[in-house]
Structure formats: structure tokens, C-alpha cells
Design a protein around this motif. Structure first.
Motif, PDB file in Angstrom:
ATOM      1  N   MET A 195       0.843  -1.202   0.000  1.00 45.41           N
ATOM      2  CA  MET A 195       0.000   0.000   0.000  1.00 45.41           C
ATOM      3  C   MET A 195       0.875   1.248   0.000  1.00 45.41           C
ATOM      4  O   MET A 195       1.936   1.286   0.611  1.00 45.41           O
ATOM      5  CB  MET A 195      -0.914   0.017   1.230  1.00 45.41           C
ATOM      6  N   MET A 196       0.409   2.263  -0.666  1.00 50.93           N
ATOM      7  CA  MET A 196       1.149   3.515  -0.698  1.00 50.93           C
ATOM      8  C   MET A 196       1.088   4.181   0.679  1.00 50.93           C
ATOM      9  O   MET A 196       0.102   4.037   1.392  1.00 50.93           O
ATOM     10  CB  MET A 196       0.540   4.462  -1.737  1.00 50.93           C
TER      11      MET A 196
ATOM     12  N   MET B 207      -4.134   8.468   4.897  1.00 45.05           N
ATOM     13  CA  MET B 207      -5.580   8.705   4.789  1.00 45.05           C
ATOM     14  C   MET B 207      -6.344   7.847   5.788  1.00 45.05           C
ATOM     15  O   MET B 207      -7.290   8.319   6.426  1.00 45.05           O
ATOM     16  CB  MET B 207      -6.065   8.413   3.364  1.00 45.05           C
ATOM     17  N   LEU B 208      -5.945   6.591   5.959  1.00 47.26           N
ATOM     18  CA  LEU B 208      -6.593   5.730   6.949  1.00 47.26           C
ATOM     19  C   LEU B 208      -6.405   6.275   8.355  1.00 47.26           C
ATOM     20  O   LEU B 208      -7.341   6.297   9.165  1.00 47.26           O
ATOM     21  CB  LEU B 208      -6.022   4.317   6.871  1.00 47.26           C
ATOM     22  N   PHE B 209      -5.180   6.709   8.664  1.00 44.02           N
ATOM     23  CA  PHE B 209      -4.904   7.257   9.983  1.00 44.02           C
ATOM     24  C   PHE B 209      -5.734   8.509  10.246  1.00 44.02           C
ATOM     25  O   PHE B 209      -6.327   8.667  11.308  1.00 44.02           O
ATOM     26  CB  PHE B 209      -3.416   7.572  10.129  1.00 44.02           C
ATOM     27  N   SER B 210      -5.822   9.395   9.263  1.00 43.86           N
ATOM     28  CA  SER B 210      -6.599  10.621   9.448  1.00 43.86           C
ATOM     29  C   SER B 210      -8.092  10.320   9.546  1.00 43.86           C
ATOM     30  O   SER B 210      -8.812  10.956  10.319  1.00 43.86           O
ATOM     31  CB  SER B 210      -6.315  11.616   8.321  1.00 43.86           C
ATOM     32  N   PHE B 211      -8.557   9.343   8.808  1.00 49.05           N
ATOM     33  CA  PHE B 211      -9.967   8.966   8.861  1.00 49.05           C
ATOM     34  C   PHE B 211     -10.343   8.439  10.249  1.00 49.05           C
ATOM     35  O   PHE B 211     -11.312   8.886  10.859  1.00 49.05           O
ATOM     36  CB  PHE B 211     -10.265   7.916   7.791  1.00 49.05           C
ATOM     37  N   PHE B 212      -9.558   7.497  10.762  1.00 50.08           N
ATOM     38  CA  PHE B 212      -9.876   6.932  12.067  1.00 50.08           C
ATOM     39  C   PHE B 212      -9.617   7.921  13.196  1.00 50.08           C
ATOM     40  O   PHE B 212     -10.323   7.911  14.219  1.00 50.08           O
ATOM     41  CB  PHE B 212      -9.116   5.627  12.292  1.00 50.08           C
ATOM     42  N   SER B 213      -8.647   8.796  13.037  1.00 49.40           N
ATOM     43  CA  SER B 213      -8.436   9.841  14.040  1.00 49.40           C
ATOM     44  C   SER B 213      -9.622  10.803  14.066  1.00 49.40           C
ATOM     45  O   SER B 213     -10.073  11.217  15.134  1.00 49.40           O
ATOM     46  CB  SER B 213      -7.153  10.614  13.751  1.00 49.40           C
ATOM     47  N   GLY B 214     -10.115  11.146  12.879  1.00 48.49           N
ATOM     48  CA  GLY B 214     -11.297  12.015  12.811  1.00 48.49           C
ATOM     49  C   GLY B 214     -12.516  11.350  13.418  1.00 48.49           C
ATOM     50  O   GLY B 214     -13.310  12.000  14.111  1.00 48.49           O
ATOM     51  N   LEU B 215     -12.687  10.049  13.177  1.00 48.38           N
ATOM     52  CA  LEU B 215     -13.807   9.331  13.789  1.00 48.38           C
ATOM     53  C   LEU B 215     -13.694   9.306  15.306  1.00 48.38           C
ATOM     54  O   LEU B 215     -14.696   9.474  16.015  1.00 48.38           O
ATOM     55  CB  LEU B 215     -13.870   7.893  13.259  1.00 48.38           C
ATOM     56  N   LEU B 216     -12.490   9.095  15.805  1.00 44.97           N
ATOM     57  CA  LEU B 216     -12.283   9.073  17.248  1.00 44.97           C
ATOM     58  C   LEU B 216     -12.608  10.422  17.871  1.00 44.97           C
ATOM     59  O   LEU B 216     -13.297  10.500  18.890  1.00 44.97           O
ATOM     60  CB  LEU B 216     -10.839   8.679  17.563  1.00 44.97           C
ATOM     61  N   ILE B 217     -12.142  11.486  17.248  1.00 44.60           N
ATOM     62  CA  ILE B 217     -12.411  12.832  17.767  1.00 44.60           C
ATOM     63  C   ILE B 217     -13.901  13.146  17.686  1.00 44.60           C
ATOM     64  O   ILE B 217     -14.489  13.687  18.634  1.00 44.60           O
ATOM     65  CB  ILE B 217     -11.560  13.870  17.010  1.00 44.60           C
TER      66      ILE B 217
END
Length: 52
Positions: free
Chosen positions: A4-5, A11-21
């Protein structure tokens, strides 16, 4: 998945961080305040007598 690039991992990290917040903010602000009139709150004092 090492092929994976790094951009996808970011993008995955930012997505799950945004969901957590988002989840934490929603839980913090979704508290329903029940206004209880002061006249309904009765304080009862218990007198403790020590028997030595």
C-alpha cells in the motif's frame, strides 16, 4: 499489506483519528441536562450518635 502507498496509510490514519475525535466530541456534548427544581431536592440530615 506492505504494497500500500504511504498516502493510503495517512488517509486511513486521518480517517480513524477524525472518527475518534468526532465520537468523543459527540459523547461529551450529548449529555441531557435534567433540570430538577430546588424544591424537590430534600436534604436529610442523619444524626450519628457515637456510643463508645
Amino acid at each position: 499489506m506492505p504494497q500500500m502507498m504511504p498516502l493510503n496509510w495517512l488517509m486511513l490514519f486521518s480517517f480513524f483519528s477524525g472518527l475518534l475525535i468526532l465520537f468523543n466530541v459527540m459523547n461529551y456534548y450529548m449529555i441531557i441536562n435534567k433540570n430538577i427544581p430546588i424544591s424537590l431536592i430534600k436534604t436529610q440530615k442523619k444524626i450519628l450518635t457515637w456510643k463508645w
